[in-house]
Design an enzyme around this catalytic site. Structure first.
Site, PDB file in Angstrom:
ATOM      1  N   GLY A 193      13.405  20.047   6.947  1.00  0.00           N
ATOM      2  CA  GLY A 193      12.972  18.657   5.803  1.00  0.00           C
ATOM      3  C   GLY A 193      12.006  18.371   7.256  1.00  0.00           C
ATOM      4  O   GLY A 193      11.086  17.030   6.848  1.00  0.00           O
ATOM      5  N   CYS A 228       4.130  16.825 -24.565  1.00  0.00           N
ATOM      6  CA  CYS A 228       4.255  15.493 -25.348  1.00  0.00           C
ATOM      7  C   CYS A 228       5.259  14.518 -24.603  1.00  0.00           C
ATOM      8  O   CYS A 228       6.201  13.887 -25.487  1.00  0.00           O
ATOM      9  CB  CYS A 228       4.644  16.260 -27.022  1.00  0.00           C
ATOM     10  SG  CYS A 228       4.447  17.737 -27.164  1.00  0.00           S
ATOM     11  N   GLU A 229       5.063  13.801 -23.492  1.00  0.00           N
ATOM     12  CA  GLU A 229       5.849  12.916 -22.728  1.00  0.00           C
ATOM     13  C   GLU A 229       4.603  12.765 -21.832  1.00  0.00           C
ATOM     14  O   GLU A 229       4.416  13.287 -20.664  1.00  0.00           O
ATOM     15  CB  GLU A 229       6.801  13.426 -22.661  1.00  0.00           C
ATOM     16  CG  GLU A 229       7.090  14.503 -21.441  1.00  0.00           C
ATOM     17  CD  GLU A 229       8.617  14.109 -21.191  1.00  0.00           C
ATOM     18  OE1 GLU A 229       8.418  13.258 -20.265  1.00  0.00           O
ATOM     19  OE2 GLU A 229       9.418  15.133 -21.775  1.00  0.00           O
ATOM     20  N   TYR A 267       8.265  24.144  -3.993  1.00  0.00           N
ATOM     21  CA  TYR A 267       8.706  23.571  -4.602  1.00  0.00           C
ATOM     22  C   TYR A 267       7.718  23.321  -5.680  1.00  0.00           C
ATOM     23  O   TYR A 267       8.142  22.479  -7.057  1.00  0.00           O
ATOM     24  CB  TYR A 267       9.397  22.369  -4.284  1.00  0.00           C
ATOM     25  CG  TYR A 267      10.629  22.248  -2.891  1.00  0.00           C
ATOM     26  CD1 TYR A 267      11.761  22.785  -2.968  1.00  0.00           C
ATOM     27  CD2 TYR A 267       9.710  21.974  -1.184  1.00  0.00           C
ATOM     28  CE1 TYR A 267      12.945  22.706  -2.167  1.00  0.00           C
ATOM     29  CE2 TYR A 267      11.036  21.919  -1.096  1.00  0.00           C
ATOM     30  CZ  TYR A 267      12.219  22.359  -0.772  1.00  0.00           C
ATOM     31  OH  TYR A 267      12.500  22.711   0.497  1.00  0.00           O
TER      32      TYR A 267
HETATM   33  N1  LLP Z   1      18.177  23.374   4.039  1.00  0.00           N
HETATM   34  C1  LLP Z   1      19.038  22.778   2.749  1.00  0.00           C
HETATM   35  C2  LLP Z   1      20.590  22.745   3.376  1.00  0.00           C
HETATM   36  C3  LLP Z   1      18.468  21.682   2.101  1.00  0.00           C
HETATM   37  O1  LLP Z   1      19.437  21.156   1.114  1.00  0.00           O
HETATM   38  C4  LLP Z   1      16.701  22.071   1.935  1.00  0.00           C
HETATM   39  C5  LLP Z   1      16.261  21.081   1.151  1.00  0.00           C
HETATM   40  C6  LLP Z   1      16.474  22.577   3.468  1.00  0.00           C
HETATM   41  C7  LLP Z   1      16.895  23.591   3.837  1.00  0.00           C
HETATM   42  C8  LLP Z   1      14.478  23.164   2.720  1.00  0.00           C
HETATM   43  O2  LLP Z   1      13.798  21.365   3.258  1.00  0.00           O
HETATM   44  P1  LLP Z   1      12.733  21.457   3.660  1.00  0.00           P
HETATM   45  O3  LLP Z   1      12.201  22.145   5.125  1.00  0.00           O
HETATM   46  O4  LLP Z   1      11.945  22.391   2.048  1.00  0.00           O
HETATM   47  O5  LLP Z   1      12.290  20.112   3.320  1.00  0.00           O
HETATM   48  N2  LLP Z   1      12.564  19.318  -4.480  1.00  0.00           N
HETATM   49  C9  LLP Z   1      12.618  18.747  -3.573  1.00  0.00           C
HETATM   50  C10 LLP Z   1      12.531  18.757  -2.230  1.00  0.00           C
HETATM   51  C11 LLP Z   1      14.124  18.854  -2.653  1.00  0.00           C
HETATM   52  C12 LLP Z   1      14.672  19.034  -0.940  1.00  0.00           C
HETATM   53  C13 LLP Z   1      15.726  20.065  -1.232  1.00  0.00           C
HETATM   54  N3  LLP Z   1      16.690  20.917  -0.096  1.00  0.00           N
HETATM   55  C14 LLP Z   1      10.835  18.577  -3.730  1.00  0.00           C
HETATM   56  O6  LLP Z   1      10.034  19.329  -4.209  1.00  0.00           O
HETATM   57  O7  LLP Z   1      10.522  17.715  -2.481  1.00  0.00           O
END
Ligand code: LLP
Length: 423
Positions: free
Chosen positions: A242, A348-349, A377
């Site tokens: 996070g 096309c959006e 991501y």
């Molecule tokens: N652990 C769990 C259980 C998670 O659900 C996530 C991310 C992470 C670790 C890793 O989190 P990070 O360190 O990358 O913040 N697609 C979105 C982000 C979705 C994150 C989902 N869970 C974006 O592009 O911003």
């Protein structure tokens, strides 16, 4: 810090000109820097160990970037993997991540996935609900095994950031409440098919402030102490991921050293515990860019100027999905006064808009541009929407580069489908 810099007036990844990669591989193309991946991993590990957190398990969140070569680069640096599906377990194994460094998270695991995880011998299955605990207990017993599990807790704190990626509030679908965690942990320790070793939390993504993390971690520590006071053994505390990555134009994220110092402070005096982490974005985001070519500069007589790229929302979904800001850099910036553009893809959006009203150096058709901070991501969320081929992925190391996921062919795309008998 990352390894995408201008050298002699053009953008490089480490010692390779992005234009050279675009020439060889075509566009759109994702390009990753090994040095940045390694650096971010090492910075985090060093910060945690310098703060006195012994032998932390840093399980890279595979969802952020699931390319096997990227995972292998991190595995060789010592990373584990945080996975959420059988596909991700398979990728982690293919990349050489030892099973004892794989953490299986996720809100809904199927029976087949649980069985596969147990067969593989993953370090820990993070359970998010009571039905899941029973499922794992049953599957493990059937296989004559005892699953190592942790209970994922929802600490009910507001992490800030985009609503679509906040996970730590009670109303979100993730984890169980503190009270439930205590009850489930006690139950689990009496089950033959599971062995509870710890508790886990993850409150959201792109968190730019340590306060909500600290609030969650304090609650987690108190939970560990309550469980121990009941005579239950707790060996591991998984603090999730996070931590934000420094996207251009966004609040500066906390330094890993401040994050580590905060954890050391919150956990001070808590004996015999191994900490686990699940970082994704902070390791991978600034280690990748998406390089695209400008197809047209469409200057409307009434004023708007559209840069129409050969990359689209299917390649990089974040702007369309979360209104995310990605810095855009011309690969060979031209001299001249900045010009204001709307940068769009060919889909096309209207949502296929990367940004509006962005001042950039003057750009002409045929120029290359790079979306920065696209290593997390980015490719992982790409699709073939509009029957566009998945963008290839390239890994750079020093002066070398390798295509680590080739661009598929249209025949590959069509070969995945088959006719219905009545057609
Ligand atoms: N652990 C769990 C259980 C998670 O659900 C996530 C991310 C992470 C670790 C890793 O989190 P990070 O360190 O990358 O913040 N697609 C979105 C982000 C979705 C994150 C989902 N869970 C974006 O592009 O911003």
């Amino acid at each position: 810090m990352n390894h995408f810099e201008l050298q002699g007036g053009e953008l490089y990844c480490e010692d390779v000109a992005l234009a050279k990669i675009a020439e060889a591989v075509g566009t759109p193309v994702y390009v990753y820097s090994s040095a940045t991946l390694e650096r971010h991993f090492n910075v985090l590990r060093d910060a945690l160990t310098a703060a006195g957190l012994k032998d932390p398990l840093i399980a890279f969140a595979v969802k952020a970037n699931s390319n096997v070569a990227v995972l292998r680069t991190l595995a060789q640096a010592g990373a584990g993997a945080d996975v959420v599906s059988e596909g991700e377990i398979r990728r982690a194994i293919a990349a050489g991540v030892p099973a004892e460094r794989i953490v299986f998270s996720g809100v809904g695991k199927t029976e087949a996935e649980v069985a596969y995880a147990l067969e593989t011998g993953v370090a820990e299955i993070n359970l998010e609900s009571e039905p899941e605990l029973h499922l794992v207990n049953t599957v493990a017993q059937r296989m004559g095994k005892r699953a190592t599990i942790a209970i994922r807790v929802n600490p009910d704190v507001e992490a800030g950031g985009h609503a679509k990626i906040s996970t730590g509030k009670a109303e979100n679908k993730f984890g169980v409440s503190m009270a439930e965690a205590e009850r489930l942990y006690a139950n689990a320790s009496n089950m033959a098919g599971v062995r509870p070793v710890g508790v886990a939390c993850h409150i959201g993504s792109q968190i730019t402030d340590l306060a909500p993390l600290e609030a969650a971690f304090r609650k987690m520590r108190a939970l560990v102490e309550r469980l121990r006071a009941e005579g239950l053994s707790v060996e591991r505390l998984d603090l999730g991921g996070g931590l934000a990555a420094p996207y251009f134009n966004q609040p500066t994220p906390p330094a890993p050293s401040d994050y580590a110092a905060m954890i050391a402070r919150v956990m001070d005096g808590l004996p015999d515990i191994q900490f686990a982490f699940e970082p994704g974005r902070m390791i991978a985001a600034n280690a990748g860019v998406l390089v695209a070519r400008v197809l047209h500069v469409n200057a409307r007589p009434e004023g708007r100027r559209f840069l129409v790229l050969d990359a689209a929302m299917n390649d990089l979904l974040r702007p369309a999905m979360y209104d995310a800001y990605h810095e855009i850099q011309p690969v060979k910036p031209r001299a001249g006064e900045p010009v204001v553009y709307d940068v769009v893809g060919p889909i096309c959006e209207t949502g296929d808009t990367f940004t509006r009203d962005r001042a950039l150096p003057p750009i002409e058709a045929g120029d290359l541009v790079a979306f920065m901070t696209a290593g997390a991501y980015g490719a992982a969320m790409s699709s073939e929407y509009n029957s566009r081929l998945l963008a290839p992925e390239v890994l750079v190391k020093g002066s070398q580069f390798a295509v680590v996921r080739p661009r598929p062919t249209y025949d590959d795309m069509l070969a995945r489908e088959q006719a219905a008998p009545w057609l």
